[in-house]
Scaffold this motif. Sequence first.
Motif, PDB file in Angstrom:
ATOM      1  N   SER A 139       0.988  -0.925  -0.160  1.00  0.00           N
ATOM      2  CA  SER A 139       0.177  -0.179   0.013  1.00  0.00           C
ATOM      3  C   SER A 139       0.960   1.586   0.521  1.00  0.00           C
ATOM      4  CB  SER A 139      -0.774  -0.216   1.239  1.00  0.00           C
ATOM      5  OG  SER A 139      -1.576   1.014   1.518  1.00  0.00           O
ATOM      6  N   GLN A 140       1.927   1.095   0.375  1.00  0.00           N
ATOM      7  CA  GLN A 140       2.674   2.234   1.025  1.00  0.00           C
ATOM      8  C   GLN A 140       3.510   2.416  -0.432  1.00  0.00           C
ATOM      9  OE1 GLN A 140       6.113   1.742   4.355  1.00  0.00           O
ATOM     10  NE2 GLN A 140       3.914   2.494   5.540  1.00  0.00           N
ATOM     11  N   LEU A 141       3.980   1.174  -0.894  1.00  0.00           N
ATOM     12  CA  LEU A 141       4.359   1.558  -2.322  1.00  0.00           C
ATOM     13  C   LEU A 141       3.667   2.086  -3.703  1.00  0.00           C
ATOM     14  CD1 LEU A 141       6.832  -2.029  -2.188  1.00  0.00           C
ATOM     15  CD2 LEU A 141       7.488   0.920  -1.848  1.00  0.00           C
ATOM     16  N   ASP A 142       2.612   1.942  -3.696  1.00  0.00           N
ATOM     17  CA  ASP A 142       1.333   2.267  -4.148  1.00  0.00           C
ATOM     18  C   ASP A 142       1.256   3.778  -4.261  1.00  0.00           C
ATOM     19  OD1 ASP A 142       1.065  -0.560  -5.453  1.00  0.00           O
ATOM     20  OD2 ASP A 142      -0.842  -1.142  -4.416  1.00  0.00           O
ATOM     21  N   GLN A 143       1.308   4.340  -2.897  1.00  0.00           N
ATOM     22  CA  GLN A 143       1.062   5.377  -2.605  1.00  0.00           C
ATOM     23  C   GLN A 143       2.420   6.563  -2.875  1.00  0.00           C
ATOM     24  OE1 GLN A 143       0.874   5.350   1.186  1.00  0.00           O
ATOM     25  NE2 GLN A 143      -1.835   5.434   1.153  1.00  0.00           N
ATOM     26  N   GLN A 144       3.667   5.984  -3.110  1.00  0.00           N
ATOM     27  CA  GLN A 144       4.222   7.082  -3.681  1.00  0.00           C
ATOM     28  C   GLN A 144       4.667   6.719  -5.014  1.00  0.00           C
ATOM     29  OE1 GLN A 144       7.517   4.499  -1.445  1.00  0.00           O
ATOM     30  NE2 GLN A 144       7.375   5.056   0.494  1.00  0.00           N
ATOM     31  N   LEU A 145       4.421   5.473  -5.375  1.00  0.00           N
ATOM     32  CA  LEU A 145       4.189   5.367  -7.323  1.00  0.00           C
ATOM     33  C   LEU A 145       3.182   6.016  -8.022  1.00  0.00           C
ATOM     34  CD1 LEU A 145       5.603   3.997  -9.766  1.00  0.00           C
ATOM     35  CD2 LEU A 145       3.579   2.158  -9.174  1.00  0.00           C
ATOM     36  N   GLN A 146       1.896   6.339  -7.115  1.00  0.00           N
ATOM     37  CA  GLN A 146       0.873   7.437  -7.292  1.00  0.00           C
ATOM     38  C   GLN A 146       1.556   8.287  -7.408  1.00  0.00           C
ATOM     39  OE1 GLN A 146      -1.864   6.435  -9.012  1.00  0.00           O
ATOM     40  NE2 GLN A 146      -1.884   8.539  -9.057  1.00  0.00           N
ATOM     41  N   VAL A 147       2.187   9.300  -6.313  1.00  0.00           N
ATOM     42  CA  VAL A 147       2.316  10.579  -6.527  1.00  0.00           C
ATOM     43  C   VAL A 147       3.790  10.456  -7.639  1.00  0.00           C
ATOM     44  CG1 VAL A 147       4.064  11.805  -5.028  1.00  0.00           C
ATOM     45  CG2 VAL A 147       2.129  11.060  -3.343  1.00  0.00           C
ATOM     46  N   ALA A 148       4.485   9.861  -7.475  1.00  0.00           N
ATOM     47  CA  ALA A 148       5.766   9.936  -8.833  1.00  0.00           C
ATOM     48  C   ALA A 148       5.257  10.018 -10.022  1.00  0.00           C
ATOM     49  CB  ALA A 148       6.714   9.121  -8.227  1.00  0.00           C
ATOM     50  N   GLU A 149       4.070   9.464 -10.283  1.00  0.00           N
ATOM     51  CA  GLU A 149       3.641   9.270 -11.295  1.00  0.00           C
ATOM     52  C   GLU A 149       3.020  10.287 -11.868  1.00  0.00           C
ATOM     53  OE1 GLU A 149      -0.011   6.646 -13.870  1.00  0.00           O
ATOM     54  OE2 GLU A 149       0.201   6.464 -12.012  1.00  0.00           O
ATOM     55  N   ASP A 150       1.936  10.849 -10.953  1.00  0.00           N
ATOM     56  CA  ASP A 150       1.538  12.527 -10.957  1.00  0.00           C
ATOM     57  C   ASP A 150       2.809  13.329 -10.987  1.00  0.00           C
ATOM     58  OD1 ASP A 150      -0.800  11.043 -10.381  1.00  0.00           O
ATOM     59  OD2 ASP A 150      -0.757  11.936  -8.120  1.00  0.00           O
TER      60      ASP A 150
ATOM     61  N   LEU B 193       5.482  13.159 -12.483  1.00  0.00           N
ATOM     62  CA  LEU B 193       5.771  13.237 -14.052  1.00  0.00           C
ATOM     63  C   LEU B 193       5.005  13.554 -14.473  1.00  0.00           C
ATOM     64  CD1 LEU B 193       8.015  11.806 -16.055  1.00  0.00           C
ATOM     65  CD2 LEU B 193       7.205   9.684 -15.337  1.00  0.00           C
ATOM     66  N   ASN B 194       3.444  13.304 -14.605  1.00  0.00           N
ATOM     67  CA  ASN B 194       2.125  13.307 -16.031  1.00  0.00           C
ATOM     68  C   ASN B 194       2.736  14.789 -15.357  1.00  0.00           C
ATOM     69  OD1 ASN B 194       1.531  11.186 -16.441  1.00  0.00           O
ATOM     70  ND2 ASN B 194      -0.041  10.755 -14.757  1.00  0.00           N
ATOM     71  N   HIS B 195       2.912  15.676 -14.409  1.00  0.00           N
ATOM     72  CA  HIS B 195       2.957  16.946 -14.062  1.00  0.00           C
ATOM     73  C   HIS B 195       3.888  17.376 -14.853  1.00  0.00           C
ATOM     74  CE1 HIS B 195       1.738  21.045 -12.659  1.00  0.00           C
ATOM     75  NE2 HIS B 195       3.077  21.187 -12.642  1.00  0.00           N
ATOM     76  N   ALA B 196       5.111  17.670 -15.263  1.00  0.00           N
ATOM     77  CA  ALA B 196       6.417  17.633 -15.692  1.00  0.00           C
ATOM     78  C   ALA B 196       6.467  17.673 -16.825  1.00  0.00           C
ATOM     79  CB  ALA B 196       7.655  17.037 -15.239  1.00  0.00           C
ATOM     80  N   VAL B 197       5.747  16.509 -17.614  1.00  0.00           N
ATOM     81  CA  VAL B 197       5.862  16.230 -18.944  1.00  0.00           C
ATOM     82  C   VAL B 197       4.623  17.012 -19.440  1.00  0.00           C
ATOM     83  CG1 VAL B 197       4.495  14.763 -20.768  1.00  0.00           C
ATOM     84  CG2 VAL B 197       6.118  13.891 -19.018  1.00  0.00           C
ATOM     85  N   ASN B 198       3.175  17.754 -18.865  1.00  0.00           N
ATOM     86  CA  ASN B 198       2.538  18.440 -19.433  1.00  0.00           C
ATOM     87  C   ASN B 198       2.907  19.919 -19.537  1.00  0.00           C
ATOM     88  OD1 ASN B 198       0.369  16.321 -19.267  1.00  0.00           O
ATOM     89  ND2 ASN B 198      -0.391  17.514 -16.655  1.00  0.00           N
ATOM     90  N   GLN B 199       4.122  20.417 -18.380  1.00  0.00           N
ATOM     91  CA  GLN B 199       4.649  21.966 -18.190  1.00  0.00           C
ATOM     92  C   GLN B 199       5.770  21.748 -19.564  1.00  0.00           C
ATOM     93  OE1 GLN B 199       6.159  22.165 -14.111  1.00  0.00           O
ATOM     94  NE2 GLN B 199       4.657  23.238 -14.009  1.00  0.00           N
ATOM     95  N   LEU B 200       6.444  20.664 -19.650  1.00  0.00           N
ATOM     96  CA  LEU B 200       7.292  20.504 -20.846  1.00  0.00           C
ATOM     97  C   LEU B 200       6.696  21.097 -22.144  1.00  0.00           C
ATOM     98  CD1 LEU B 200      10.207  20.063 -21.482  1.00  0.00           C
ATOM     99  CD2 LEU B 200       9.780  17.364 -21.762  1.00  0.00           C
TER     100      LEU B 200
END
Length: 53
Positions: free
Chosen positions: A22-33, A35-42
């Motif tokens: 569960s903790q790893l899932d949460q960390q993965l979700q934060v990292a994915e969000d 990354l998505n934000h960075a790509v959208n800005q890029l």
Amino acid sequence: MIPVAERNSWQDYFTAEQQKISQLDQQLQVAEDQLNHAVNQLFGLTQPEVDRL
């Protein structure tokens, strides 16, 4: 048939592993969000453009 003491030990193990997952899932979700934000800005994508994807 598994003895009660052994069953409880396994149950504790599975519970601990579920918490780790569960903790790893949460960390993965934060990292994915992030990354998505960075790509959208890029690419200069606006929120309406992102929503259409």
